[in-house]
Design a protein around this motif. Structure first.
Motif, short mmCIF file in Angstrom:
data_model
loop_
_atom_site.label_atom_id
_atom_site.label_comp_id
_atom_site.label_asym_id
_atom_site.label_seq_id
_atom_site.Cartn_x
_atom_site.Cartn_y
_atom_site.Cartn_z
N ILE A 197 43.17 36.98 57.82
CA ILE A 197 44.46 35.79 57.14
C ILE A 197 44.60 34.38 57.40
N ALA A 198 44.55 34.73 58.39
CA ALA A 198 44.27 32.45 59.15
C ALA A 198 43.00 32.39 58.69
N SER A 199 41.72 32.90 58.44
CA SER A 199 40.33 33.04 57.50
C SER A 199 41.01 32.77 56.28
N GLY A 200 42.17 33.26 55.65
CA GLY A 200 41.95 33.99 54.48
C GLY A 200 41.51 32.21 53.26
N ASP B 167 31.42 44.42 52.57
CA ASP B 167 30.20 43.63 52.89
C ASP B 167 30.70 42.33 51.75
N ALA B 168 30.98 42.66 51.03
CA ALA B 168 31.67 41.80 49.42
C ALA B 168 33.28 42.36 48.88
N VAL B 169 33.25 41.07 48.33
CA VAL B 169 35.09 40.70 47.97
C VAL B 169 34.56 41.71 46.61
N PRO B 170 35.70 43.02 46.13
CA PRO B 170 35.98 43.18 45.00
C PRO B 170 36.08 42.39 43.93
N GLY B 171 35.45 42.86 43.27
CA GLY B 171 35.69 41.87 42.02
C GLY B 171 37.08 42.11 40.75
N HIS B 172 37.54 43.69 41.17
CA HIS B 172 38.94 43.78 41.24
C HIS B 172 39.49 45.08 42.43
N LEU B 173 40.75 44.57 42.86
CA LEU B 173 41.15 45.01 43.90
C LEU B 173 42.62 46.10 43.56
N PHE C 265 42.71 39.10 49.53
CA PHE C 265 41.48 39.23 48.95
C PHE C 265 42.13 38.27 47.58
N ARG C 266 42.43 37.87 47.05
CA ARG C 266 43.09 37.26 45.85
C ARG C 266 42.33 36.17 46.09
N ARG C 267 42.82 35.08 47.54
CA ARG C 267 42.48 34.15 48.18
C ARG C 267 40.90 34.07 48.69
N LEU C 268 40.18 35.49 48.13
CA LEU C 268 39.14 35.33 48.59
C LEU C 268 37.75 35.59 46.95
N GLY C 269 38.44 35.39 46.41
CA GLY C 269 38.73 35.43 44.68
C GLY C 269 38.62 37.06 44.67
N ALA C 270 39.21 37.98 44.58
CA ALA C 270 39.38 38.70 43.61
C ALA C 270 40.43 38.80 43.48
N ASP C 271 40.12 38.98 42.13
CA ASP C 271 40.98 40.16 40.67
C ASP C 271 42.55 41.30 41.59
N VAL C 272 43.42 40.88 41.78
CA VAL C 272 44.05 41.68 42.37
C VAL C 272 45.63 42.50 41.34
N THR C 273 45.73 43.99 41.98
CA THR C 273 46.62 44.38 41.30
C THR C 273 47.31 44.93 41.67
N ILE C 274 48.58 45.07 42.02
CA ILE C 274 49.47 45.84 43.03
C ILE C 274 50.38 46.79 41.99
N LEU C 275 50.31 48.03 42.13
CA LEU C 275 50.61 49.03 42.18
C LEU C 275 51.99 49.13 43.29
N GLN C 276 53.42 48.85 42.92
CA GLN C 276 54.53 49.36 43.63
C GLN C 276 55.71 50.75 42.91
N ARG C 277 55.48 51.82 43.29
CA ARG C 277 56.33 52.55 42.72
C ARG C 277 58.25 52.51 43.08
N GLY C 278 57.97 51.78 44.05
CA GLY C 278 59.76 50.83 44.19
C GLY C 278 60.13 50.10 42.52
N ILE D 272 55.79 34.39 44.51
CA ILE D 272 55.00 34.05 45.14
C ILE D 272 53.71 34.29 44.66
N LEU D 273 53.70 35.65 45.18
CA LEU D 273 52.55 35.86 44.50
C LEU D 273 51.86 36.37 43.43
N LYS D 274 52.31 35.77 42.28
CA LYS D 274 52.65 36.06 40.93
C LYS D 274 51.92 34.19 40.93
N GLU D 275 52.71 33.32 41.24
CA GLU D 275 52.16 32.41 40.99
C GLU D 275 50.07 31.85 42.37
#
Length: 453
Positions: A56-59, A157-163, A179-192, A210-213
């Motif tokens: 994370i510190a290297s993100g 060994d490679a950034v996922p296209g869409h995590l 992983f968003r900062r590393l260039g991946a598209d990222v979607t979070i699925l939260q059941r709550g 913040i995360l949406k921004e």
């Protein structure tokens, strides 16, 4: 089968409680064995705090391979330090899998072959947790390289296209933002109905903003049920939402929906050790299990599952068992303050009770809260990270601080100032009236109390 070796103390698991405990017993002149099936240092050093926070510190860096190697180098150095300290103190290290045969005897299936039997006068269990397996219909047909958990995701060994991250708790949001900062598209699925379900809603909502921004897609109140591979090789995850069923596409999936205790192979019933329905070892406030002279430390006894809690367990055991504190001076885990930090950027640091916990615990008290956006903090503006908020919970009649959260730049450090005040019984008025250096984040502790309501 080798002959039985007898020890004064046997520690099962070399986590942040187990290793220093074994060292302490050995340095006290007691014959000590440390049993570890994977690697010295436990989860924190090898899969948890050290590697994840290094990543994370290297993100902001450009190349994942460079991040991964830096993570590996730091883990190796920490792991080696733990092992050398244990060996240097005279601890016998047995690399293998432990299983009780009775209340004092442990059989160890050694990693390099063979079986060892050891007997301990006192036994300490510090075997920790691991990521819970993802339970989705069809997951057994998916390429395992595309199904990640909090350990394996650190070795891609490679950034996922869409995590697609299943779980919006602490682990999920940290990796999602990284992983968003590393260039991946990222979607979070939260059941709550919110991220970070333990947090007060306005704090969780602020983090979600913040995360949406940062470009993440977040689906709340969403349950994943099945998974399949599309014709183009991508993953199709079927989910149920308040609006009905839909399909989420991704290239990789990260399971961040909980952890389970490492107890299933220990054969605890042979030693008379009680577990709860989830498999966690039951203990009293002194970390004593249902079996005499067998103790439990760290995550394997259940939440809160933090490294610093595990280390505090070690301190309690060292004082009570090794140093033989008297009944009146015995340390316990009852009512200890529990701080934690979520290493998103900005951080979320918390100590004490959340508002909903304080109101439930003290219905007779006059509870007040103070909430202030980080955009009111001069130092946050100067460092160009003014997102987030602070929230304090107090007893208005006594001025006692019951809880505090800082979602903001260096939120963990700001939280630690308030933790120190709480430990010393310092009222919120003392923080309000203190002279803090300018410009510093601590200055915010002058101003937040003006928002008490």
């Amino acid at each position: 089968m080798s002959s039985i070796t007898k020890y004064n103390a046997i520690v099962i698991g070399s986590g942040q409680a187990g290793t220093p405990l074994a060292v302490a017993f050995a340095k006290a002149g007691q014959k000590t064995a440390l049993i570890e099936r994977a690697h010295i240092g436990g989860c924190c050093v090898n899969e948890g705090c050290t590697p994840t926070k290094t990543l994370i510190a290297s993100g902001r860096a450009a190349y994942l391979a460079r991040l991964r190697q830096r993570k590996r180098d730091i883990v190796d150095s920490f792991r080696g330090g733990n092992e050398s300290r244990a060996k240097g103190a005279g601890v016998d290290i047995l690399m293998g899998e432990a299983s009780f045969t009775d209340e004092r005897t442990i059989e160890v299936k050694l990693n390099d072959g063979g079986v060892a039997k050891v007997v301990g006068e006192k036994i300490f269990i510090n075997t920790g947790e691991r990521p819970a397996p993802l339970k989705l219909v069809g997951i057994d047909k998916i390429d395992r390289a595309k199904i990640l958990d909090s350990t394996s995701v650190q070795e891609v060994d490679a950034v996922p296209g869409h995590l697609v991250v299943i779980g919006g708790g602490y682990v999920g949001v940290e990796f999602a933002q990284l992983f968003r900062r590393l260039g991946a598209d990222v979607t979070i699925l939260q059941r709550g109905k919110q991220l970070l379900p333990r947090e007060d809603k306005e704090v969780a909502d602020s983090l979600m903003d913040i995360l949406k921004e940062d470009g993440l897609t977040i689906h709340l109140d969403t349950n994943a049920s099945s998974i399949s591979t599309s014709l183009d090789g991508s993953l199709s995850i079927r989910v149920s939402t308040a609006e009905g069923e839909k399909v989420i596409q991704g290239t990789h999936i990260l399971s961040a929906a909980g952890r389970i205790p490492n107890t299933e192979v220990l054969n605890l019933s042979a030693a008379g050790i009680t577990t709860n329905p989830r498999g966690y070892i039951v203990s009293n406030d002194f970390l004593e299990t249902s079996a005499p002279n067998i103790y439990v430390l760290g995550d394997v006894k259940g939440p809160p599952a933090f490294t610093h809690i595990s280390y505090d367990d070690f301190r309690i055991i060292r004082a009570n068992v090794l140093n033989q504190s008297t009944t009146s001076t015995k340390l316990s885990i009852k009512d200890r303050l529990v701080p934690y930090v979520v290493y998103t950027d900005p951080q979320l640091g918390h100590i004490g009770l959340h508002e909903h916990e304080a109101r439930a615990k003290y219905p007779e008290r006059k509870i007040k809260t103070a909430k202030m956006p980080m955009s009111y903090v001069a130092r946050a503006l100067e460092t160009d990270e003014s997102r987030g908020m602070m929230k304090a919970v107090i007893d208005n009649e006594t001025g006692q601080i019951l809880g505090f959260t800082c979602l903001g730049i260096e939120g963990g450090e700001v939280m630690s100032i308030v933790q120190t005040a709480m430990m010393g019984g310092v009222s919120y008025e003392k923080l309000r009236d203190a002279v803090w250096a300018h410009p510093a984040l601590a200055e915010s502790l002058n101003n937040i109390w003006g928002f008490l309501d």
